[in-house]
Design a protein around this motif. Structure first.
Motif, PDB file in Angstrom:
ATOM      1  N   TYR A 146      14.767  51.388 -12.111  1.00 56.07           N
ATOM      2  CA  TYR A 146      16.052  51.003 -11.526  1.00 56.07           C
ATOM      3  C   TYR A 146      16.786  52.196 -10.920  1.00 56.07           C
ATOM      4  N   ASP A 147      16.586  53.366 -11.479  1.00 53.78           N
ATOM      5  CA  ASP A 147      17.155  54.571 -10.870  1.00 53.78           C
ATOM      6  C   ASP A 147      16.540  54.811  -9.499  1.00 53.78           C
ATOM      7  N   ALA A 148      15.243  54.586  -9.384  1.00 55.74           N
ATOM      8  CA  ALA A 148      14.575  54.760  -8.089  1.00 55.74           C
ATOM      9  C   ALA A 148      15.083  53.735  -7.077  1.00 55.74           C
ATOM     10  N   LEU A 149      15.316  52.504  -7.534  1.00 58.46           N
ATOM     11  CA  LEU A 149      15.830  51.489  -6.610  1.00 58.46           C
ATOM     12  C   LEU A 149      17.254  51.806  -6.174  1.00 58.46           C
ATOM     13  N   LEU A 150      18.073  52.314  -7.077  1.00 56.16           N
ATOM     14  CA  LEU A 150      19.427  52.709  -6.701  1.00 56.16           C
ATOM     15  C   LEU A 150      19.403  53.871  -5.709  1.00 56.16           C
ATOM     16  N   ALA A 151      18.488  54.792  -5.909  1.00 55.00           N
ATOM     17  CA  ALA A 151      18.328  55.877  -4.942  1.00 55.00           C
ATOM     18  C   ALA A 151      17.845  55.321  -3.602  1.00 55.00           C
ATOM     19  N   GLY A 152      17.022  54.269  -3.648  1.00 53.24           N
ATOM     20  CA  GLY A 152      16.555  53.632  -2.421  1.00 53.24           C
ATOM     21  C   GLY A 152      17.689  53.025  -1.614  1.00 53.24           C
ATOM     22  N   ILE A 153      18.697  52.498  -2.307  1.00 50.90           N
ATOM     23  CA  ILE A 153      19.861  51.948  -1.612  1.00 50.90           C
ATOM     24  C   ILE A 153      20.590  53.051  -0.859  1.00 50.90           C
ATOM     25  N   ILE A 154      20.787  54.172  -1.512  1.00 53.16           N
ATOM     26  CA  ILE A 154      21.468  55.306  -0.880  1.00 53.16           C
ATOM     27  C   ILE A 154      20.655  55.819   0.308  1.00 53.16           C
ATOM     28  N   ILE A 155      19.342  55.903   0.136  1.00 57.85           N
ATOM     29  CA  ILE A 155      18.476  56.376   1.210  1.00 57.85           C
ATOM     30  C   ILE A 155      18.496  55.406   2.384  1.00 57.85           C
ATOM     31  N   ALA A 156      18.490  54.091   2.087  1.00 54.03           N
ATOM     32  CA  ALA A 156      18.505  53.091   3.164  1.00 54.03           C
ATOM     33  C   ALA A 156      19.791  53.185   3.977  1.00 54.03           C
ATOM     34  N   LEU A 157      20.918  53.317   3.304  1.00 53.71           N
ATOM     35  CA  LEU A 157      22.181  53.439   4.033  1.00 53.71           C
ATOM     36  C   LEU A 157      22.260  54.752   4.805  1.00 53.71           C
ATOM     37  N   GLY A 158      21.761  55.821   4.205  1.00 54.83           N
ATOM     38  CA  GLY A 158      21.743  57.106   4.907  1.00 54.83           C
ATOM     39  C   GLY A 158      20.821  57.095   6.115  1.00 54.83           C
ATOM     40  N   ALA A 159      19.666  56.449   5.971  1.00 57.34           N
ATOM     41  CA  ALA A 159      18.740  56.349   7.103  1.00 57.34           C
ATOM     42  C   ALA A 159      19.340  55.492   8.206  1.00 57.34           C
ATOM     43  N   GLY A 160      20.030  54.421   7.817  1.00 59.46           N
ATOM     44  CA  GLY A 160      20.683  53.590   8.826  1.00 59.46           C
ATOM     45  C   GLY A 160      21.757  54.352   9.577  1.00 59.46           C
ATOM     46  N   ALA A 161      22.534  55.138   8.847  1.00 60.32           N
ATOM     47  CA  ALA A 161      23.567  55.938   9.508  1.00 60.32           C
ATOM     48  C   ALA A 161      22.947  57.017  10.393  1.00 60.32           C
ATOM     49  N   SER A 162      21.833  57.574   9.959  1.00 60.14           N
ATOM     50  CA  SER A 162      21.205  58.622  10.766  1.00 60.14           C
ATOM     51  C   SER A 162      20.534  58.055  12.013  1.00 60.14           C
ATOM     52  N   LEU A 163      20.277  56.747  12.038  1.00 62.84           N
ATOM     53  CA  LEU A 163      19.750  56.138  13.265  1.00 62.84           C
ATOM     54  C   LEU A 163      20.735  56.270  14.413  1.00 62.84           C
ATOM     55  N   SER A 164      22.006  56.372  14.089  1.00 56.98           N
ATOM     56  CA  SER A 164      23.023  56.446  15.138  1.00 56.98           C
ATOM     57  C   SER A 164      23.016  57.792  15.862  1.00 56.98           C
ATOM     58  N   ILE A 165      22.180  58.718  15.431  1.00 53.48           N
ATOM     59  CA  ILE A 165      22.029  59.977  16.163  1.00 53.48           C
ATOM     60  C   ILE A 165      21.452  59.704  17.548  1.00 53.48           C
ATOM     61  N   HIS A 166      20.581  58.687  17.607  1.00 53.38           N
ATOM     62  CA  HIS A 166      20.017  58.303  18.905  1.00 53.38           C
ATOM     63  C   HIS A 166      21.110  57.693  19.768  1.00 53.38           C
ATOM     64  N   GLU A 167      21.096  58.002  21.043  1.00 50.82           N
ATOM     65  CA  GLU A 167      22.164  57.579  21.944  1.00 50.82           C
ATOM     66  C   GLU A 167      22.278  56.073  22.099  1.00 50.82           C
TER      67      GLU A 167
END
Length: 91
Positions: free
Chosen positions: A16-37
């Motif tokens: 469950y700790d890994a899944l909670l970290a996965g949530i943070i990673i998913a949101l961070g990856a989604g936010a980092s997608l906005s680097i693309h124009e």
């Protein structure tokens, strides 16, 4: 002061700790997608939120950390699916 809560290896990390970290990673990856124009910030966050919702579905309904009870989990799953459809239609 002890370091009891700091994992010393990957074997110490709970499922469950890994899944909670996965949530943070998913949101961070989604936010980092906005680097693309061509991707707006809210589109990237929406994509990360969909992935995070799938992970939450896994944590809450498919494999909860406590034993399953006699509650109406089917209705809860329908409500969760309705939220996912609403989010997808809003984007």
């Amino acid at each position: 002061m002890s370091n009891h809560f700091i994992p010393r290896s990957l074997d110490d990390i709970d499922y469950y700790d890994a899944l909670l970290a996965g949530i943070i990673i998913a949101l961070g990856a989604g936010a980092s997608l906005s680097i693309h124009e061509s991707v707006a910030l809210y589109h990237g966050l929406a994509a990360g939120s969909v992935v995070a919702t799938i992970i939450l579905f896994e944590i809450i309904f498919r494999n909860p950390p406590v034993g399953r009870s006699a509650t109406k989990q089917g209705l809860s799953a329908i409500v969760m699916a309705a939220w996912v459809i609403t989010i997808l239609l809003a984007v």
